[in-house]
Design a protein around this motif. Structure first.
Motif, PDB file in Angstrom:
ATOM      1  N   ALA A  21       7.517  42.863  27.631  1.00 18.20           N
ATOM      2  CA  ALA A  21       8.131  41.570  27.351  1.00 18.20           C
ATOM      3  C   ALA A  21       7.890  40.607  28.502  1.00 18.20           C
ATOM      4  CB  ALA A  21       9.627  41.756  27.096  1.00 18.20           C
ATOM      5  N   ARG A  22       7.907  41.137  29.718  1.00 15.04           N
ATOM      6  CA  ARG A  22       7.674  40.291  30.886  1.00 15.04           C
ATOM      7  C   ARG A  22       6.252  39.743  30.899  1.00 15.04           C
ATOM      8  NH1 ARG A  22       9.449  36.501  34.143  1.00 15.04           N
ATOM      9  NH2 ARG A  22       8.803  36.746  36.308  1.00 15.04           N
ATOM     10  N   ASP A  23       5.264  40.577  30.532  1.00 13.12           N
ATOM     11  CA  ASP A  23       3.885  40.098  30.433  1.00 13.12           C
ATOM     12  C   ASP A  23       3.793  38.918  29.459  1.00 13.12           C
ATOM     13  OD1 ASP A  23       3.002  42.126  32.137  1.00 13.12           O
ATOM     14  OD2 ASP A  23       2.621  43.485  30.472  1.00 13.12           O
ATOM     15  N   LEU A  24       4.386  39.107  28.291  1.00 11.28           N
ATOM     16  CA  LEU A  24       4.345  38.060  27.275  1.00 11.28           C
ATOM     17  C   LEU A  24       5.073  36.805  27.745  1.00 11.28           C
ATOM     18  CD1 LEU A  24       4.974  40.252  24.114  1.00 11.28           C
ATOM     19  CD2 LEU A  24       2.871  39.019  24.661  1.00 11.28           C
ATOM     20  N   GLU A  25       6.166  36.992  28.460  1.00  7.92           N
ATOM     21  CA  GLU A  25       6.919  35.846  28.968  1.00  7.92           C
ATOM     22  C   GLU A  25       6.080  35.010  29.921  1.00  7.92           C
ATOM     23  OE1 GLU A  25      11.161  35.044  31.283  1.00  7.92           O
ATOM     24  OE2 GLU A  25      10.062  36.906  31.602  1.00  7.92           O
ATOM     25  N   LEU A  26       5.407  35.647  30.865  1.00  8.52           N
ATOM     26  CA  LEU A  26       4.606  34.914  31.841  1.00  8.52           C
ATOM     27  C   LEU A  26       3.441  34.197  31.176  1.00  8.52           C
ATOM     28  CD1 LEU A  26       4.545  37.450  34.820  1.00  8.52           C
ATOM     29  CD2 LEU A  26       5.776  35.270  34.699  1.00  8.52           C
ATOM     30  N   ILE A  27       2.806  34.856  30.232  1.00  8.25           N
ATOM     31  CA  ILE A  27       1.696  34.222  29.516  1.00  8.25           C
ATOM     32  C   ILE A  27       2.198  33.039  28.695  1.00  8.25           C
ATOM     33  CG2 ILE A  27       0.046  34.566  27.633  1.00  8.25           C
ATOM     34  CD1 ILE A  27      -0.328  37.426  28.716  1.00  8.25           C
ATOM     35  N   THR A  55       2.793  42.789  17.270  1.00  4.00           N
ATOM     36  CA  THR A  55       3.304  43.328  18.538  1.00  4.00           C
ATOM     37  C   THR A  55       4.201  42.325  19.229  1.00  4.00           C
ATOM     38  OG1 THR A  55       1.357  44.733  18.827  1.00  4.00           O
ATOM     39  CG2 THR A  55       2.642  44.224  20.794  1.00  4.00           C
ATOM     40  N   PHE A  56       3.825  41.040  19.194  1.00  4.83           N
ATOM     41  CA  PHE A  56       4.683  40.011  19.789  1.00  4.83           C
ATOM     42  C   PHE A  56       6.081  40.079  19.196  1.00  4.83           C
ATOM     43  CE2 PHE A  56       6.774  35.923  19.653  1.00  4.83           C
ATOM     44  CZ  PHE A  56       6.626  35.436  20.940  1.00  4.83           C
ATOM     45  N   PHE A  57       6.164  40.203  17.884  1.00  4.80           N
ATOM     46  CA  PHE A  57       7.468  40.194  17.228  1.00  4.80           C
ATOM     47  C   PHE A  57       8.239  41.506  17.406  1.00  4.80           C
ATOM     48  CE2 PHE A  57       5.561  36.615  14.786  1.00  4.80           C
ATOM     49  CZ  PHE A  57       6.530  35.673  15.104  1.00  4.80           C
ATOM     50  N   ARG A  58       7.606  42.500  17.977  1.00  2.00           N
ATOM     51  CA  ARG A  58       8.359  43.692  18.360  1.00  2.00           C
ATOM     52  C   ARG A  58       9.223  43.409  19.590  1.00  2.00           C
ATOM     53  NH1 ARG A  58       3.408  48.060  17.934  1.00  2.00           N
ATOM     54  NH2 ARG A  58       3.288  48.138  15.642  1.00  2.00           N
ATOM     55  N   TYR A  59       8.787  42.422  20.383  1.00  4.78           N
ATOM     56  CA  TYR A  59       9.520  42.071  21.594  1.00  4.78           C
ATOM     57  C   TYR A  59      10.451  40.878  21.382  1.00  4.78           C
ATOM     58  CZ  TYR A  59       6.328  45.076  24.242  1.00  4.78           C
ATOM     59  OH  TYR A  59       5.613  46.151  24.726  1.00  4.78           O
ATOM     60  N   ALA A  65      12.598  32.571  21.955  1.00  4.47           N
ATOM     61  CA  ALA A  65      13.280  33.705  22.584  1.00  4.47           C
ATOM     62  C   ALA A  65      12.576  34.170  23.844  1.00  4.47           C
ATOM     63  CB  ALA A  65      13.389  34.858  21.585  1.00  4.47           C
ATOM     64  N   VAL A  66      11.273  33.871  23.973  1.00  3.40           N
ATOM     65  CA  VAL A  66      10.536  34.279  25.166  1.00  3.40           C
ATOM     66  C   VAL A  66      11.193  33.711  26.426  1.00  3.40           C
ATOM     67  CG1 VAL A  66       8.322  34.106  26.363  1.00  3.40           C
ATOM     68  CG2 VAL A  66       8.374  34.468  23.897  1.00  3.40           C
ATOM     69  N   LEU A  67      11.654  32.475  26.347  1.00  7.06           N
ATOM     70  CA  LEU A  67      12.202  31.811  27.524  1.00  7.06           C
ATOM     71  C   LEU A  67      13.578  32.331  27.924  1.00  7.06           C
ATOM     72  CD1 LEU A  67      11.100  28.139  26.803  1.00  7.06           C
ATOM     73  CD2 LEU A  67      10.171  29.697  28.502  1.00  7.06           C
ATOM     74  N   TRP A  68      14.200  33.122  27.074  1.00 10.17           N
ATOM     75  CA  TRP A  68      15.543  33.631  27.378  1.00 10.17           C
ATOM     76  C   TRP A  68      15.528  35.099  27.771  1.00 10.17           C
ATOM     77  CZ3 TRP A  68      19.118  30.189  28.196  1.00 10.17           C
ATOM     78  CH2 TRP A  68      19.020  28.936  27.570  1.00 10.17           C
ATOM     79  N   HIS A  69      14.342  35.675  27.920  1.00 14.74           N
ATOM     80  CA  HIS A  69      14.242  37.106  28.205  1.00 14.74           C
ATOM     81  C   HIS A  69      14.961  37.484  29.503  1.00 14.74           C
ATOM     82  CE1 HIS A  69      12.610  41.094  28.717  1.00 14.74           C
ATOM     83  NE2 HIS A  69      12.012  40.736  29.837  1.00 14.74           N
ATOM     84  N   GLU A  70      14.653  36.801  30.592  1.00 12.39           N
ATOM     85  CA  GLU A  70      15.271  37.138  31.880  1.00 12.39           C
ATOM     86  C   GLU A  70      16.759  36.804  31.884  1.00 12.39           C
ATOM     87  OE1 GLU A  70      13.853  38.619  34.810  1.00 12.39           O
ATOM     88  OE2 GLU A  70      12.533  39.201  33.171  1.00 12.39           O
ATOM     89  N   PHE A  71      17.128  35.733  31.225  1.00 12.50           N
ATOM     90  CA  PHE A  71      18.549  35.354  31.156  1.00 12.50           C
ATOM     91  C   PHE A  71      19.347  36.431  30.433  1.00 12.50           C
ATOM     92  CE2 PHE A  71      22.261  33.227  29.436  1.00 12.50           C
ATOM     93  CZ  PHE A  71      22.664  32.392  30.472  1.00 12.50           C
ATOM     94  N   ASP A  72      18.820  36.937  29.328  1.00 14.14           N
ATOM     95  CA  ASP A  72      19.522  37.983  28.580  1.00 14.14           C
ATOM     96  C   ASP A  72      19.623  39.274  29.388  1.00 14.14           C
ATOM     97  OD1 ASP A  72      19.800  36.210  26.501  1.00 14.14           O
ATOM     98  OD2 ASP A  72      18.100  36.976  25.354  1.00 14.14           O
ATOM     99  N   ASN A  73      18.607  39.554  30.193  1.00 11.88           N
ATOM    100  CA  ASN A  73      18.691  40.709  31.089  1.00 11.88           C
ATOM    101  C   ASN A  73      19.817  40.533  32.101  1.00 11.88           C
ATOM    102  OD1 ASN A  73      16.568  42.043  29.875  1.00 11.88           O
ATOM    103  ND2 ASN A  73      15.039  41.330  31.341  1.00 11.88           N
TER     104      ASN A  73
END
Length: 205
Positions: A21-27, A55-59, A65-73
């Motif tokens: 998920a982090r890879d996808l977030e940075l990209i 695969t993207f939608f598995r994450y 939602a990509v931009l909220w990944h770290e916030f949700d963590n």
């Protein structure tokens, strides 16, 4: 290392051996910065990561939602850390210590965080997506406060504690990103100490 430099390290051709998920977030952040959020598609993000759209939608459920990944963590980390707080630690002291402990951002993280905040603040679709994530953050604090106070989570004081704590932290975060001159924990510590004291004169000098 900048956001673009970090994202450039993620392979763009062929499926990476450990796409995360982090890879996808940075990209995604790189593409959003280069092309704009509205003009970047899920297919482009997936292709840049060397994975399929499926695969993207598995994450992530959505592009936003990509931009909220770290916030949700961070919300998950708040709950886990609150669960370990000693019973004899005063409630507001505990909230201050937990929030500061969970936030470990450094000055070199500012470009990425600024890019994310600028997107969230300027793109209507992202502004609309913010409320559930902020609510989850508030709830992590208010649930802890409710336990300490022996009150229902939806009662006045736990909810007020959660909401005012979030407001103080967002202010500290905004100031830190704008200035990038001190560790984030300094701003969080000062804002939450002032909140806990009721913004007395001595606390706000």
């Amino acid at each position: 290392m900048t956001l673009i430099e970090r994202s450039a390290q993620v392979p763009r051709r062929g499926r990476p051996p450990s796409t995360s998920a982090r890879d996808l977030e940075l990209i995604a952040l790189r593409l959003f910065a280069e092309q704009g959020f509205d003009h970047t598609t899920v297919e482009e993000i997936a292709a840049a990561a060397g994975v399929s759209r499926r695969t993207f939608f598995r994450y992530f459920d959505t592009k936003a939602a990509v931009l909220w990944h770290e916030f949700d963590n961070e919300v998950q980390a708040l709950r886990a850390t609150f669960a370990e707080v000693p019973d004899d630690l005063e409630m507001m002291d505990a909230i201050l210590q937990v929030v500061v402990a969970v936030n470990h951002y450094r000055a070199e993280d500012v470009p990425e965080l600024r890019a994310r905040m600028n997107l969230i603040g300027s793109v209507p679709a992202l502004q609309a997506s913010a409320a559930p994530h902020y609510d989850d953050w508030e709830r992590a604090v208010s649930d802890f406060a409710a336990t300490r106070l022996g009150q229902p989570p939806d009662s006045l004081y736990p909810l007020a504690i959660g909401r005012t704590t979030l407001a103080a932290c967002r202010t500290a975060f905004d100031l830190w990103v704008a200035r990038a001159d001190n560790d984030l924990t300094y701003y969080l510590d000062q804002a939450l100490r002032a909140l806990a004291s009721g913004f007395t004169d001595s606390a706000t000098r």
